[in-house]
Design a protein around this motif. Structure first.
Motif, PDB file in Angstrom:
ATOM      1  N   VAL A 192     -18.659 -13.579  13.780  1.00 27.21           N
ATOM      2  CA  VAL A 192     -18.812 -13.560  15.165  1.00 27.21           C
ATOM      3  C   VAL A 192     -18.816 -11.955  15.632  1.00 27.21           C
ATOM      4  O   VAL A 192     -20.008 -11.689  16.560  1.00 27.21           O
ATOM      5  CB  VAL A 192     -17.879 -14.374  16.079  1.00 27.21           C
ATOM      6  N   GLY A 193     -18.062 -11.227  15.128  1.00 31.10           N
ATOM      7  CA  GLY A 193     -18.049  -9.866  15.638  1.00 31.10           C
ATOM      8  C   GLY A 193     -19.310  -9.170  15.219  1.00 31.10           C
ATOM      9  O   GLY A 193     -19.932  -8.406  16.022  1.00 31.10           O
ATOM     10  N   ARG A 194     -19.781  -9.501  14.131  1.00 31.40           N
ATOM     11  CA  ARG A 194     -21.121  -8.786  13.522  1.00 31.40           C
ATOM     12  C   ARG A 194     -22.371  -9.238  14.644  1.00 31.40           C
ATOM     13  O   ARG A 194     -22.947  -8.259  14.991  1.00 31.40           O
ATOM     14  CB  ARG A 194     -21.590  -9.459  12.400  1.00 31.40           C
TER      15      ARG A 194
ATOM     16  N   ASP B 139     -23.314  -5.202  -6.792  1.00 26.93           N
ATOM     17  CA  ASP B 139     -24.348  -5.255  -5.451  1.00 26.93           C
ATOM     18  C   ASP B 139     -24.261  -3.763  -4.657  1.00 26.93           C
ATOM     19  O   ASP B 139     -23.292  -3.597  -4.289  1.00 26.93           O
ATOM     20  CB  ASP B 139     -24.197  -6.441  -4.493  1.00 26.93           C
ATOM     21  N   PRO B 140     -25.544  -3.062  -4.826  1.00 27.03           N
ATOM     22  CA  PRO B 140     -25.246  -1.800  -3.964  1.00 27.03           C
ATOM     23  C   PRO B 140     -24.821  -1.998  -2.621  1.00 27.03           C
ATOM     24  O   PRO B 140     -24.477  -0.743  -2.185  1.00 27.03           O
ATOM     25  CB  PRO B 140     -26.627  -1.062  -4.245  1.00 27.03           C
ATOM     26  N   SER B 141     -25.189  -2.923  -2.066  1.00 23.98           N
ATOM     27  CA  SER B 141     -24.643  -3.106  -0.509  1.00 23.98           C
ATOM     28  C   SER B 141     -23.263  -3.346  -0.434  1.00 23.98           C
ATOM     29  O   SER B 141     -22.792  -3.186   0.571  1.00 23.98           O
ATOM     30  CB  SER B 141     -25.605  -4.404   0.112  1.00 23.98           C
ATOM     31  N   VAL B 192     -20.820  -9.923   4.126  1.00 23.01           N
ATOM     32  CA  VAL B 192     -20.844  -8.804   3.171  1.00 23.01           C
ATOM     33  C   VAL B 192     -21.302  -7.702   3.876  1.00 23.01           C
ATOM     34  O   VAL B 192     -21.134  -6.539   3.736  1.00 23.01           O
ATOM     35  CB  VAL B 192     -21.886  -9.343   1.964  1.00 23.01           C
ATOM     36  N   GLY B 193     -22.669  -7.718   4.554  1.00 23.59           N
ATOM     37  CA  GLY B 193     -23.234  -6.818   5.322  1.00 23.59           C
ATOM     38  C   GLY B 193     -22.280  -6.091   6.564  1.00 23.59           C
ATOM     39  O   GLY B 193     -22.213  -4.763   6.295  1.00 23.59           O
ATOM     40  N   VAL B 196     -19.885  -3.878   4.503  1.00 23.40           N
ATOM     41  CA  VAL B 196     -20.833  -2.554   4.064  1.00 23.40           C
ATOM     42  C   VAL B 196     -20.751  -1.367   5.284  1.00 23.40           C
ATOM     43  O   VAL B 196     -20.640  -0.292   4.983  1.00 23.40           O
ATOM     44  CB  VAL B 196     -22.133  -2.864   3.771  1.00 23.40           C
ATOM     45  N   VAL B 197     -21.086  -1.899   6.521  1.00 19.98           N
ATOM     46  CA  VAL B 197     -20.932  -1.141   7.525  1.00 19.98           C
ATOM     47  C   VAL B 197     -19.521  -0.321   7.657  1.00 19.98           C
ATOM     48  O   VAL B 197     -19.636   0.973   7.660  1.00 19.98           O
ATOM     49  CB  VAL B 197     -21.074  -1.670   8.812  1.00 19.98           C
ATOM     50  N   ASN B 198     -18.393  -0.998   7.537  1.00 19.56           N
ATOM     51  CA  ASN B 198     -17.255  -0.431   7.366  1.00 19.56           C
ATOM     52  C   ASN B 198     -17.121   0.460   6.117  1.00 19.56           C
ATOM     53  O   ASN B 198     -16.404   1.679   6.360  1.00 19.56           O
ATOM     54  CB  ASN B 198     -16.025  -1.622   7.351  1.00 19.56           C
ATOM     55  N   GLY B 199     -17.660   0.127   5.126  1.00 20.37           N
ATOM     56  CA  GLY B 199     -17.361   0.995   3.908  1.00 20.37           C
ATOM     57  C   GLY B 199     -18.180   2.233   3.930  1.00 20.37           C
ATOM     58  O   GLY B 199     -17.718   3.275   3.522  1.00 20.37           O
ATOM     59  N   GLU B 200     -19.255   2.100   4.859  1.00 25.23           N
ATOM     60  CA  GLU B 200     -20.048   3.438   4.857  1.00 25.23           C
ATOM     61  C   GLU B 200     -19.510   4.637   5.961  1.00 25.23           C
ATOM     62  O   GLU B 200     -19.992   5.648   5.962  1.00 25.23           O
ATOM     63  CB  GLU B 200     -21.464   2.984   5.402  1.00 25.23           C
ATOM     64  N   GLU B 201     -18.589   3.996   6.823  1.00 24.04           N
ATOM     65  CA  GLU B 201     -18.043   4.713   7.995  1.00 24.04           C
ATOM     66  C   GLU B 201     -17.313   6.055   7.292  1.00 24.04           C
ATOM     67  O   GLU B 201     -16.906   6.138   6.480  1.00 24.04           O
ATOM     68  CB  GLU B 201     -17.154   4.198   8.720  1.00 24.04           C
TER      69      GLU B 201
END
Lengths: 201, 201
Positions: A192-194, B139-141, B192-193, B196-201
């Protein structure tokens, strides 16, 4: 009308006995005879309410669904239209909810090959998906959702709940209560946050 | 050693017959007698491989799990370590996979009240969760995931698959193949996406 009250009370009591038997011994254990024995009544007193084993299963399932409905309603009175509270009210964190999940999984096992049970199951799922969608509609964090996004998010949120419970029920060692709650919150944050992030763009 | 091959081949053939019976009539339909009749062999020829109905159910479940394993392996040969392909290989998009889900749900219905079946089910779930985690690791993502994030993401991804299938199996009208695939992809993008956003921060 005391007679009617009596009828409902007795039927509910028998559905409770049947739920206990199913949770302990599976669907096969909930025969009319076994329910009568466990309830301390005659077989005839049971068949007055449930004509056969199949009717017994169906009514037991419906009673479990009614209890679940009461749980989700109670969760919404404490915290109005909160989707996390709604889902957590259905996690098997205590023996009563766990017992009802055993009834549901037993019912699913029969529903795979029974079209009437399948219809019953899909109706329950549709109703619960709408309940989730209502929560999402009222949730300020979902303000960016259009109707389609809301409905597909509700289905995914329900999927997460069902899948978490299916794992937790068969592997309680790996899924203590705190992990179940954490998983629900994580699923909600991501599912949901996404979309909220997208909605705010 | 032809005799051994023969034994395995015959057992597999009987497990196939049992899977068909369970998918059509539920766990109760798969009696030793019914399997013998459907396979055109004697009851004794069946009890040689399955001592009783319970053993029949257990072996049928294991065979369904083996077929599922073969499907996920095939999906990874076509597209190496791809989690979407892995999950889609298990969606009930064709009658063979659908049949195996009917066997699994029937098994769950019994497993709720049977500790040996519960152990079998949790072992299968743990193995499949590891398979998902391996996909995520490659998975690279998902490069930003630490081990804990990977493992909890794998459990949520599995939860989404189980929950989508549980809805689709009992409401095929609302869940045509394209919706199931869309839901899996949406769940992956969000579950999963998001991380990834968190991981890239």
């Amino acid at each position: 009308v005391p007679a009617v009250v009596d009828h409902e009370t007795r039927r509910t009591a028998l559905a409770e006995v049947a739920a206990d038997l199913i949770a302990k011994g599976g669907a096969e254990a909930a025969t009319v005879r076994a329910v009568a024995a466990a309830a301390g009544v005659s077989t005839k007193a049971v068949t007055h309410y449930f004509s056969d084993k199949r009717a017994l299963m169906l009514l037991t399932y419906r009673h479990a669904a009614m209890r679940s409905q009461a749980r989700t309603e109670a969760s919404q009175q404490m915290s109005r239209r909160d989707v996390a509270a709604l889902l957590c009210a259905l996690l098997p964190l205590d023996p009563a909810v766990e017992r009802d999940w055993r009834v549901w999984f037993s019912f699913w096992g029969i529903a795979v090959a029974d079209s009437e049970f399948t219809t019953e199951q899909s109706a329950q799922v549709r109703a619960f998906t709408e309940q989730i969608a209502l929560c999402l509609a009222a949730d300020p964090s979902c303000a960016g959702f259009d109707e389609g996004a809301q409905s597909s998010a509700a289905s995914l949120v329900l999927a997460a709940l069902l899948g978490i419970v299916a794992q937790a029920m068969f592997d309680p060692q790996e899924w203590p209560p705190e992990r179940q709650i954490e998983a629900v919150n994580e699923a909600l944050a991501r599912l949901v946050g996404r979309a909220v992030v997208n909605g705010e763009e």
